[in-house]
Design an enzyme around this catalytic site. Structure first.
Site, PDB file in Angstrom:
ATOM      1  N   ASP A  32      30.976   6.625 -53.300  1.00 19.96           N
ATOM      2  CA  ASP A  32      30.323   5.613 -52.898  1.00 19.96           C
ATOM      3  C   ASP A  32      30.284   5.446 -51.383  1.00 19.96           C
ATOM      4  O   ASP A  32      30.430   4.299 -50.764  1.00 19.96           O
ATOM      5  CB  ASP A  32      30.894   4.347 -53.595  1.00 19.96           C
ATOM      6  CG  ASP A  32      31.168   4.309 -55.060  1.00 19.96           C
ATOM      7  OD1 ASP A  32      30.446   4.877 -55.641  1.00 19.96           O
ATOM      8  OD2 ASP A  32      32.202   3.946 -55.381  1.00 19.96           O
ATOM      9  N   GLU A 242      23.035   0.058 -60.573  1.00 20.86           N
ATOM     10  CA  GLU A 242      23.961  -0.304 -59.721  1.00 20.86           C
ATOM     11  C   GLU A 242      23.647   0.432 -58.196  1.00 20.86           C
ATOM     12  O   GLU A 242      22.573   0.883 -58.059  1.00 20.86           O
ATOM     13  CB  GLU A 242      25.505   0.270 -60.286  1.00 20.86           C
ATOM     14  CG  GLU A 242      25.537   1.695 -60.262  1.00 20.86           C
ATOM     15  CD  GLU A 242      26.831   1.910 -60.981  1.00 20.86           C
ATOM     16  OE1 GLU A 242      27.563   1.033 -61.211  1.00 20.86           O
ATOM     17  OE2 GLU A 242      27.141   3.479 -61.064  1.00 20.86           O
TER      18      GLU A 242
HETATM   19  O1  FUB Z   1      33.142   3.572 -57.532  1.00 22.79           O
HETATM   20  C1  FUB Z   1      33.280   2.809 -58.581  1.00 22.79           C
HETATM   21  C2  FUB Z   1      31.890   2.724 -59.114  1.00 22.79           C
HETATM   22  O2  FUB Z   1      31.196   3.767 -59.581  1.00 22.79           O
HETATM   23  C3  FUB Z   1      30.877   2.035 -58.161  1.00 22.79           C
HETATM   24  O3  FUB Z   1      31.006   0.665 -57.907  1.00 22.79           O
HETATM   25  C4  FUB Z   1      29.540   2.355 -58.918  1.00 22.79           C
HETATM   26  O4  FUB Z   1      28.668   2.328 -57.865  1.00 22.79           O
HETATM   27  C5  FUB Z   1      29.799   3.956 -59.342  1.00 22.79           C
HETATM   28  O5  FUB Z   1      29.627   4.695 -58.188  1.00 22.79           O
END
Ligand code: FUB
Length: 342
Positions: A32, A242
Site C-alpha cells: 500500500d 478500496e
Molecule cells: O494492507 C491492508 C489492506 O489491503 C489495505 O488497507 C487495502 O487497501 C489492501 O491493500
C-alpha cells in the site's frame, strides 16, 4: 538507525516502463505504498506486512499489521532507506489491531501520518499522528478523527492549499456498514448485493486547517460511467472497492482506486476535488496477489506509479512495494500499466 538497501537500478541505463519494477525493499515486506515528495526527496508511507499465522479470509484477517516504517529515496532508482519504526499500534490509545494502509501530508512545518485501525470494538476508524520529521517518529492523537470510519485514508492537497481526505473500503474495510455515515453492525461483510443500484460510494471530507479533523461531514463521491450514469453495485469491473488516491494534473482531478475482487486500479476524472468523477480507464492491470493498491506522484517532471505485489514472497499478506513510470497520453488519459510487461 535507518537501513539503506542497494540501488534498484539506474533509470538512465535501462529503458522501458518496467525497469524499476522490482521490490524496493527485499528484507522486509511493505504494501500500500503512499508516495509523496517533500523538499525534493521522495518518501513512501506503506503498510508493514508481517506473518502472524492468521489464515486468509475474505475480510483480510491475514493483514494483521502492527506498525509503520517510512521509506525514502533521493532519486528514482536510487538506494531506498528504511527508517526505524514511525508508529506502533501499542502507542495509539484507541487502536487495537490492523494498522492498514496509511498516508501522509505536510503543512506549516508539521508532517501528518493518517492511518486506519480497528478500535477496541473491532470497528475501523482513522487516526492521525504528527511529527516534525517526514520519517517520524509520529505522536498519535488520543482519539480517532471525529466522524471517521472504514479504511485507506489518502489526503490530497489542492493548489489552493485546501486538503481533502478520501477514504473507504468495502468487505473487511466495513464501508458497506456506513450508509448515511452511521454504523449498522447488522450489515454483512461483503457488497450490499444490490447489483442494479449505485455502488457503495467512497467518501471525501475537507480537512480542518490544523489537518487533525474533518471540517465537514464526509460526502459520498459520485462515480459515473462515460454516459453520466452511476456505476452500479453489480459492475465489479469498475466499482469502487478500496485504495482511493487523488491527484491533479492539467487542471483535472484524477480519482483512482482499486476494484478489489477484479484486482485492477481504475481511474475517473472530474473538475472538482469532490467529484463527480467519470470512469475513464485503468491505471494498472492485476498484479500477482489478491490486493492491488497504489499511489501516483509527480517527481522532477515525471509521473511515478507506486504499487505492490507478492512475487517475492508468493504469499498474499507479504507484499513488496514497487515503482514504475506512469505515462499519459496527450488527451490526459493514462497508459495502462501491465505489471508483467516492461
Ligand atoms: O494492507 C491492508 C489492506 O489491503 C489495505 O488497507 C487495502 O487497501 C489492501 O491493500
Amino acid at each position: 538507525a535507518p537501513a539503506t538497501t542497494p540501488a534498484v537500478g539506474d533509470p538512465a541505463a535501462v529503458p522501458g516502463r518496467g525497469y524499476l519494477a522490482q521490490p524496493l525493499v527485499r528484507d522486509l515486506f511493505f504494501a500500500d505504498p503512499s508516495a509523496h515528495v517533500f523538499n525534493g526527496k521522495l518518501y513512501i508511507y506503506p503498510s508493514h506486512d508481517i506473518d502472524t499465522g492468521v489464515p486468509d479470509d475474505d475480510l483480510g484477517s491475514q493483514y494483521a499489521m502492527r506498525d509503520y516504517h517510512v521509506l525514502s529515496m533521493d532519486r528514482p532508482g536510487g538506494p531506498v532507506t528504511v527508517h526505524p519504526v514511525a508508529l506502533d499500534v501499542a502507542q495509539v490509545p484507541w487502536a487495537s489491531a490492523r494498522m492498514w494502509a496509511p498516508d501522509a501530508a505536510y503543512k506549516n512545518g508539521t508532517y501528518y501520518l493518517y492511518f486506519p485501525a480497528h478500535d477496541r470494538d473491532g470497528v475501523f476508524r482513522i487516526g492521525v499522528a504528527t511529527s516534525q520529521s517526514p520519517t517520524g517518529p509520529f505522536t498519535p492523537e488520543a482519539e480517532p478523527i471525529r466522524g471517521s470510519f472504514s479504511i485507506d485514508p489518502s489526503v490530497f492537497t489542492d493548489t489552493d492549499g485546501g486538503s481533502y481526505m478520501y477514504f473507504g473500503g468495502i468487505w473487511g474495510g466495513q464501508l458497506q456498514r456506513w450508509q448515511g455515515n452511521r454504523y449498522d453492525a447488522s450489515v454483512g461483510d461483503t457488497d450490499l448485493r444490490q447489483d442494479d443500484r449505485p455502488a457503495i460510494a467512497p467518501r471525501v471530507a475537507r480537512m480542518t486547517p490544523d489537518m487533525k479533523q474533518f471540517a465537514e461531514a464526509p460526502r459520498e463521491i459520485q462515480l459515473l460511467d462515460q454516459s453520466g450514469q452511476p456505476i452500479l453495485g453489480g459492475d465489479h469491473e469498475r466499482r469502487f472497492f478500496e485504495a482511493a488516491w487523488t491527484f491533479k494534473r492539467g487542471g483535472k482531478y484524477y480519482f483512482t482506486y482499486s476494484t478489489g475482487d477484479t484486482h485492477r486500479i481504475a481511474y475517473a476524472i472530474g473538475d472538482s476535488p469532490y467529484g463527480p468523477f467519470r470512469f475513464t480507464g485503468f491505471v494498472l492491470e492485476p498484479v500477482q496477489g489478491w490486493t492491488n493498491h497504489h499511489s501516483i506522484v509527480e517527481w522532477d517532471g515525471r509521473w511515478w506509479l507506486f504499487y505492490h505485489d507478492t512475487q517475492l514472497s508468493q504469499r498474499n499478506h507479504l507484499r513488496s512495494a514497487k515503482m514504475t513510470e506512469l505515462r499519459f497520453n496527450a488527451d490526459g488519459t493514462i497508459q495502462t500499466v501491465n505489471p508483467f510487461r516492461n
